[in-house]
Design an enzyme around this catalytic site. Sequence first.
Site, PDB file in Angstrom:
ATOM      1  CG  ASN A  91      40.531  58.770  18.044  1.00 60.83           C
ATOM      2  OD1 ASN A  91      41.305  59.975  17.928  1.00 60.83           O
ATOM      3  ND2 ASN A  91      40.905  57.032  18.536  1.00 60.83           N
ATOM      4  CG  ASP A 140      36.258  51.024  20.616  1.00 61.40           C
ATOM      5  OD1 ASP A 140      37.205  50.777  21.754  1.00 61.40           O
ATOM      6  OD2 ASP A 140      35.318  52.249  20.220  1.00 61.40           O
ATOM      7  CE  LYS A 190      47.231  56.186  -2.855  1.00 65.66           C
ATOM      8  NZ  LYS A 190      48.100  57.395  -4.164  1.00 65.66           N
ATOM      9  CG  PHE A 243      40.175  60.232  29.626  1.00 64.96           C
ATOM     10  CD1 PHE A 243      40.399  59.711  30.590  1.00 64.96           C
ATOM     11  CD2 PHE A 243      38.522  61.152  29.603  1.00 64.96           C
ATOM     12  CE1 PHE A 243      41.438  60.728  31.021  1.00 64.96           C
ATOM     13  CE2 PHE A 243      39.424  62.476  30.548  1.00 64.96           C
ATOM     14  CZ  PHE A 243      40.878  61.604  31.213  1.00 64.96           C
ATOM     15  CE  LYS A 284      32.211  53.371  26.790  1.00 63.38           C
ATOM     16  NZ  LYS A 284      32.213  54.007  26.314  1.00 63.38           N
TER      17      LYS A 284
HETATM   18  O1  PMT Z   1      43.040  64.448  23.063  1.00 60.09           O
HETATM   19  P1  PMT Z   1      41.632  65.667  23.052  1.00 60.09           P
HETATM   20  O2  PMT Z   1      41.506  66.346  22.088  1.00 60.09           O
HETATM   21  O3  PMT Z   1      41.999  66.558  24.574  1.00 60.09           O
HETATM   22  O4  PMT Z   1      40.387  64.789  23.213  1.00 60.09           O
HETATM   23  C1  PMT Z   1      40.161  63.949  24.839  1.00 60.09           C
HETATM   24  C2  PMT Z   1      40.120  62.731  24.981  1.00 60.09           C
HETATM   25  C3  PMT Z   1      38.128  63.857  24.186  1.00 60.09           C
HETATM   26  C4  PMT Z   1      40.191  61.704  23.359  1.00 60.09           C
HETATM   27  C5  PMT Z   1      39.318  62.156  25.896  1.00 60.09           C
HETATM   28  O5  PMT Z   1      39.429  63.046  26.859  1.00 60.09           O
HETATM   29  C6  PMT Z   1      38.696  60.961  25.882  1.00 60.09           C
HETATM   30  O6  PMT Z   1      37.765  60.231  26.099  1.00 60.09           O
HETATM   31  N1  PMT Z   1      39.230  59.854  26.043  1.00 60.09           N
HETATM   32  C7  PMT Z   1      38.519  58.137  26.119  1.00 60.09           C
HETATM   33  C8  PMT Z   1      38.259  58.325  24.559  1.00 60.09           C
HETATM   34  C9  PMT Z   1      37.829  56.793  24.127  1.00 60.09           C
HETATM   35  O7  PMT Z   1      38.669  56.277  23.430  1.00 60.09           O
HETATM   36  O8  PMT Z   1      37.120  56.506  25.144  1.00 60.09           O
HETATM   37  P2  PMT Z   1      35.577  55.181  24.652  1.00 60.09           P
HETATM   38  O9  PMT Z   1      34.614  55.216  25.180  1.00 60.09           O
HETATM   39  O10 PMT Z   1      35.495  54.653  23.678  1.00 60.09           O
HETATM   40  O11 PMT Z   1      36.845  53.854  25.559  1.00 60.09           O
HETATM   41  C10 PMT Z   1      36.786  54.055  27.232  1.00 60.09           C
HETATM   42  C11 PMT Z   1      38.276  53.811  27.686  1.00 60.09           C
HETATM   43  O12 PMT Z   1      38.915  52.533  27.448  1.00 60.09           O
HETATM   44  C12 PMT Z   1      39.050  54.702  27.811  1.00 60.09           C
HETATM   45  O13 PMT Z   1      39.834  55.223  28.987  1.00 60.09           O
HETATM   46  C13 PMT Z   1      39.476  54.380  26.304  1.00 60.09           C
HETATM   47  O14 PMT Z   1      41.383  54.813  26.649  1.00 60.09           O
HETATM   48  C14 PMT Z   1      40.182  52.610  27.297  1.00 60.09           C
HETATM   49  N2  PMT Z   1      40.250  51.927  25.914  1.00 60.09           N
HETATM   50  C15 PMT Z   1      39.639  51.941  24.507  1.00 60.09           C
HETATM   51  C16 PMT Z   1      39.738  51.248  23.316  1.00 60.09           C
HETATM   52  C17 PMT Z   1      40.649  50.298  23.795  1.00 60.09           C
HETATM   53  N3  PMT Z   1      40.850  49.308  22.588  1.00 60.09           N
HETATM   54  N4  PMT Z   1      41.966  50.060  24.791  1.00 60.09           N
HETATM   55  C18 PMT Z   1      41.615  51.054  25.949  1.00 60.09           C
HETATM   56  O15 PMT Z   1      42.039  50.885  26.372  1.00 60.09           O
END
Ligand code: PMT
Length: 407
Positions: free
Chosen positions: A205, A274, A284, A322, A336
Site C-alpha cells: 500500500n 487486512d 515466479k 489509526f 474501529k
Molecule cells: O505512512 P504515511 O505515508 O505517513 O501515511 C500515514 C498513514 C495514512 C499510513 C497513517 O497515518 C494511517 O492512517 N495508518 C493506518 C492505516 C490503516 O491501516 O488503517 P486501517 O483503518 O486499515 O486500520 C485501523 C488500525 O488497525 C490501524 O491502527 C492499523 O495499524 C491497525 N491494523 C490494521 C490491520 C491489521 N491487520 N492489524 C492492525 O493492527
Amino acid sequence: MLIALGVTGGIGAYKAVEVARGLQKRGHEVVAVMTHSATRFVGPATFEAITRRRVITDQFEAGMNADIEHIALASTVDLLLIAPATANIIGKLANGIADDFLSTLYTATRAPVLIAPAMNTQMFEHEAVRKNLDTLAARGARFVAPGEGYLACGWIGKGRLAEPDAIVAAAEAILRPDGPLRGQRVLVTAGPTFEDFDPVRFIGNRSSGRMGYALAAEAARRGADVTLVTGPTALEPPAVREVVKVRGAAEMHRAVMLRAGDMHVVVMAAAVADYAPLECAGQKLPKDGDTLTLVLRKTPDILGDLGHRRVSKGGGPLLVGFAAETENVVAHATAKRENKQADFIVANDVSRSDAGFDVDMNAVTIVGAAGAESLPLQPKSRVAEEILDRVEKLLAARPAEARHGSG
Ligand code: PMT
C-alpha cells in the site's frame, strides 16, 4: 557529548562562536564545520581557538579522507546543530543535495538534527523555504525559531538568528531529554506491509512510514524509551532504542505481540494489510492466462488482538490506533475504536491528496471516549506532537496499577 556545529554563511555566524562556547561550558565537545561562505564572515581560526579542534571547512581538503576522526564524525556525533542555517543550506538538506562537508554530514549521520535558521524576512517567508522547513520537520529535524527585530540587511522582521543561550538550551533538551515521557516505553508501528505471493511480487500500500517515524522521533524527544516496528520504507529511522524491520502483517503481528506486554503505550500508525495471499509461490508465477486469481486470507488484527488481550487480562499498554478512511471518516473510526478496544483512534481522510499517505502533511480527526476532534492540515511532526500530548494526558489519568504494561 560530541556536537557537530555547522556554521553557514550569514551575519549570524559570529553568534555561533558564543553557541560553541555555551555548549563547551555545559561539558560538550564541539567540532565546527564551516561552509565556504561562513568563512567569509568569521575566520576558522576563531572556532579553532574556541573548540581546540581542527575546523572542517572543505570536504576535499588534503588529508580529510585519510583522517579517521573526520570520516567517523557522522557516526560518532551525538547532535548535528546548524546555526546559523541559511536558506541555501536548508534547501540543500531538504532536497538531499550533498555537495560540501556539512550537507554530506547531514545525509550521512543518524544523530538528531537541530537547525537555527537565519535569513532575511522575505526569504524566511518564501514558499520554497517554508516547504523545505516542513520537509525537514517531517523528517524529524528540530528548530530554534529565528527572532524578530532589526536585521543586518536593513529590514525589520523575523529572521534574526535566535540568541545563543536559546540555541544552547534547545541542544541540551535534545541531548539530555528530561521530557514528560521519561521512563515510558512506547512502541510505534510505521509504514506499509508487503504481502508476497511469489519471490518477486507482493501486495502493498502507499504508506511511506512518515507519520509513524514522526511519532517515534517525537516520543524519543519527550524522553520515552522507543521501539519502532517498521514495514518496508525508504526512510532513515530516527534515533530510538530499538528498530525492528518487518515485511508482512504476520511478521509485524509477532514483533508487536512479543514486545507489547512490556510497553506503556502502543501506537499503531502502520498501514497493515487486512488480507494477504494464502500462499507464496516458490517460483515466479508464469504469465499463462489473461487473468490471475489470488486467494487472500485475513491477516491477524494486531491492534484488535492487543485490545482484546487488555480486556481479558486487564492492565496492558495504552492503545492508539489509526484509521485510513475515504468516506464516513468519524463513523468508521468510532466503530474501529470500539471493535479494537483502543483508547483513541487517529482518523485520516485519505481521499485528500494533500494529507495522509506519502505526503509530509496530515489532517486528522482524533476519536476518543469524549467524541471527535478535528485538527487542521499540518506537518506530520506537529500531528505527532498533538497525538503525544493526548497520550500524556491519558497516561496521567490512568490509575497507578494500569500504568505498567503487563497485558
Ligand atoms: O505512512 P504515511 O505515508 O505517513 O501515511 C500515514 C498513514 C495514512 C499510513 C497513517 O497515518 C494511517 O492512517 N495508518 C493506518 C492505516 C490503516 O491501516 O488503517 P486501517 O483503518 O486499515 O486500520 C485501523 C488500525 O488497525 C490501524 O491502527 C492499523 O495499524 C491497525 N491494523 C490494521 C490491520 C491489521 N491487520 N492489524 C492492525 O493492527
